[in-house]
Write a protein that holds these residues in place. Structure first.
Motif, PDB file in Angstrom:
ATOM      1  N   LEU A 167      20.681 -66.207 -23.214  1.00 10.14           N
ATOM      2  CA  LEU A 167      21.656 -66.970 -22.432  1.00 10.14           C
ATOM      3  C   LEU A 167      22.140 -68.190 -23.207  1.00 10.14           C
ATOM      4  O   LEU A 167      23.324 -68.534 -23.172  1.00 10.14           O
ATOM      5  CB  LEU A 167      21.030 -67.415 -21.109  1.00 10.14           C
ATOM      6  N   ILE A 168      21.215 -68.846 -23.922  1.00  8.68           N
ATOM      7  CA  ILE A 168      21.584 -70.010 -24.740  1.00  8.68           C
ATOM      8  C   ILE A 168      22.540 -69.591 -25.846  1.00  8.68           C
ATOM      9  O   ILE A 168      23.548 -70.257 -26.115  1.00  8.68           O
ATOM     10  CB  ILE A 168      20.328 -70.672 -25.334  1.00  8.68           C
ATOM     11  N   LEU A 169      22.236 -68.470 -26.502  1.00 13.24           N
ATOM     12  CA  LEU A 169      23.105 -67.965 -27.569  1.00 13.24           C
ATOM     13  C   LEU A 169      24.494 -67.625 -27.028  1.00 13.24           C
ATOM     14  O   LEU A 169      25.512 -67.937 -27.646  1.00 13.24           O
ATOM     15  CB  LEU A 169      22.485 -66.723 -28.224  1.00 13.24           C
ATOM     16  N   LEU A 214      30.240 -71.059 -18.317  1.00 10.13           N
ATOM     17  CA  LEU A 214      29.552 -70.668 -19.542  1.00 10.13           C
ATOM     18  C   LEU A 214      28.923 -69.286 -19.443  1.00 10.13           C
ATOM     19  O   LEU A 214      28.768 -68.598 -20.448  1.00 10.13           O
ATOM     20  CB  LEU A 214      28.462 -71.699 -19.885  1.00 10.13           C
ATOM     21  N   ILE A 215      28.531 -68.896 -18.236  1.00 12.11           N
ATOM     22  CA  ILE A 215      27.827 -67.620 -18.052  1.00 12.11           C
ATOM     23  C   ILE A 215      28.613 -66.758 -17.085  1.00 12.11           C
ATOM     24  O   ILE A 215      28.672 -67.046 -15.889  1.00 12.11           O
ATOM     25  CB  ILE A 215      26.401 -67.851 -17.508  1.00 12.11           C
ATOM     26  N   ASP A 216      29.229 -65.692 -17.584  1.00 10.38           N
ATOM     27  CA  ASP A 216      29.993 -64.806 -16.702  1.00 10.38           C
ATOM     28  C   ASP A 216      29.149 -63.600 -16.306  1.00 10.38           C
ATOM     29  O   ASP A 216      28.060 -63.365 -16.827  1.00 10.38           O
ATOM     30  CB  ASP A 216      31.300 -64.365 -17.359  1.00 10.38           C
ATOM     31  N   SER A 217      29.659 -62.827 -15.373  1.00  4.69           N
ATOM     32  CA  SER A 217      28.905 -61.684 -14.834  1.00  4.69           C
ATOM     33  C   SER A 217      28.659 -60.612 -15.889  1.00  4.69           C
ATOM     34  O   SER A 217      27.597 -59.972 -15.897  1.00  4.69           O
ATOM     35  CB  SER A 217      29.659 -61.082 -13.642  1.00  4.69           C
ATOM     36  N   ASN A 218      29.619 -60.391 -16.789  1.00  2.00           N
ATOM     37  CA  ASN A 218      29.442 -59.384 -17.839  1.00  2.00           C
ATOM     38  C   ASN A 218      28.283 -59.746 -18.757  1.00  2.00           C
ATOM     39  O   ASN A 218      27.500 -58.876 -19.159  1.00  2.00           O
ATOM     40  CB  ASN A 218      30.725 -59.240 -18.661  1.00  2.00           C
TER      41      ASN A 218
END
Length: 282
Positions: A28-30, A242-246
């Motif tokens: 997730l960080i990457l 920053l974090i999408d569902s895909n």
């Protein structure tokens, strides 16, 4: 075959789950770092100053040409009049009335797609654009773009190196946990070898257990990560950008696959060691 059930299954599942949570967090960080990187790159502006005597038709054709190009993320044409209005807002006074004329020139501001901001590629694109006879000057912060690319490259290398190190540690941890669990079953393996059981027959229940453990560990780690993401997004709204569902789906599938593969692979390695020994050494 129930006697071959692994009594240390819970410890195996816990080990796999903990390792996958750390790997998932790093993934997730990457992913977030890549999103931030693309956002920064795509906000670097290149300004094309046009000649004062440029005709409106030629300018419109140039703008349309740039908009259709693969590299263009956003293209904004600023006329002399609009440039004067913008500068007037910044200065807080009407400099056109003071000077008696508008000294500013029309311009085109371009932001590039992230994969076109690499140093040499960007230079080639700008060189190609500047060859147009309507363009008088090209301005962009080359040093800032180069520094941005270098820093992001270094961060990516550090994160990927840490990921590789973590994977090696994870394999060692899971492998040791499974080896200890199998060691407690060595007498059962010995008995089955003594009565002539085939190695594939002996492996089967252990591999089924390891498959289940990997699956349970993977699902558990995904649930924990999704819960953490949900609670984090409730408190930090910007995380949703920053974090999408895909990305979440891809990381979830990756964790599930890694959990199963690690568990089964480590079990096969540990079993191979036991099965190759002579029965009097078990």
């Amino acid at each position: 075959m129930k006697s071959l059930k692994n009594p240390s299954g819970i410890s195996n599942i816990i080990s796999i789950t903990l390792v996958l949570i750390v790997l998932g967090t790093l993934a997730l960080i990457l992913s977030s770092a890549q999103t931030i990187s693309n956002h920064l790159k795509e906000n670097v502006e290149v300004s094309l100053t046009l000649k004062s005597d440029s005709d409106s038709l030629g300018i419109q054709q140039l703008v349309n040409q740039i908009k259709k190009a693969d590299y263009a993320k956003h293209v904004n044409y600023i006329s002399k009049e609009q440039a004067a209005i913008n500068l007037q807002k910044d200065l807080g006074e009407n400099f056109v009335d003071f000077l008696g004329y508008n000294p500013l020139k029309p311009s085109i501001v371009i932001t590039f797609k992230s994969n076109y901001t690499e140093k040499l590629l960007l230079k080639n694109i700008i060189h190609s654009i500047s060859s147009n006879n309507l363009i008088e000057d090209v301005q962009y912060q080359e040093s800032m773009i180069n520094e941005l690319n270098e820093n992001l490259k270094m961060i990516s290398i550090v994160l990927l190196s840490f990921t590789l190190l973590l994977i090696i540690v994870a394999i060692g941890l899971i492998n040791n946990t499974i080896r200890i669990a199998l060691y407690s079953q060595r007498q059962i393996i010995r008995s089955m070898l003594l009565v002539g059981a085939r190695k594939s027959f002996i492996r089967k229940p252990f591999l089924i257990d390891s498959l289940k453990n990997g699956l349970i560990g993977g699902v558990t780690s995904i649930i924990i990560l999704l819960s953490c993401i949900y609670f984090a997004e409730q408190r930090i709204s910007d995380l949703k950008n920053l974090i999408d569902s895909n990305t979440i789906i891809q990381i979830s599938a990756l964790l599930l696959g890694i959990g199963i593969i690690l568990s089964v692979a480590c079990t096969m390695i540990a079993l191979a060691r036991h099965l190759k020994y002579r029965t009097n050494l078990l």
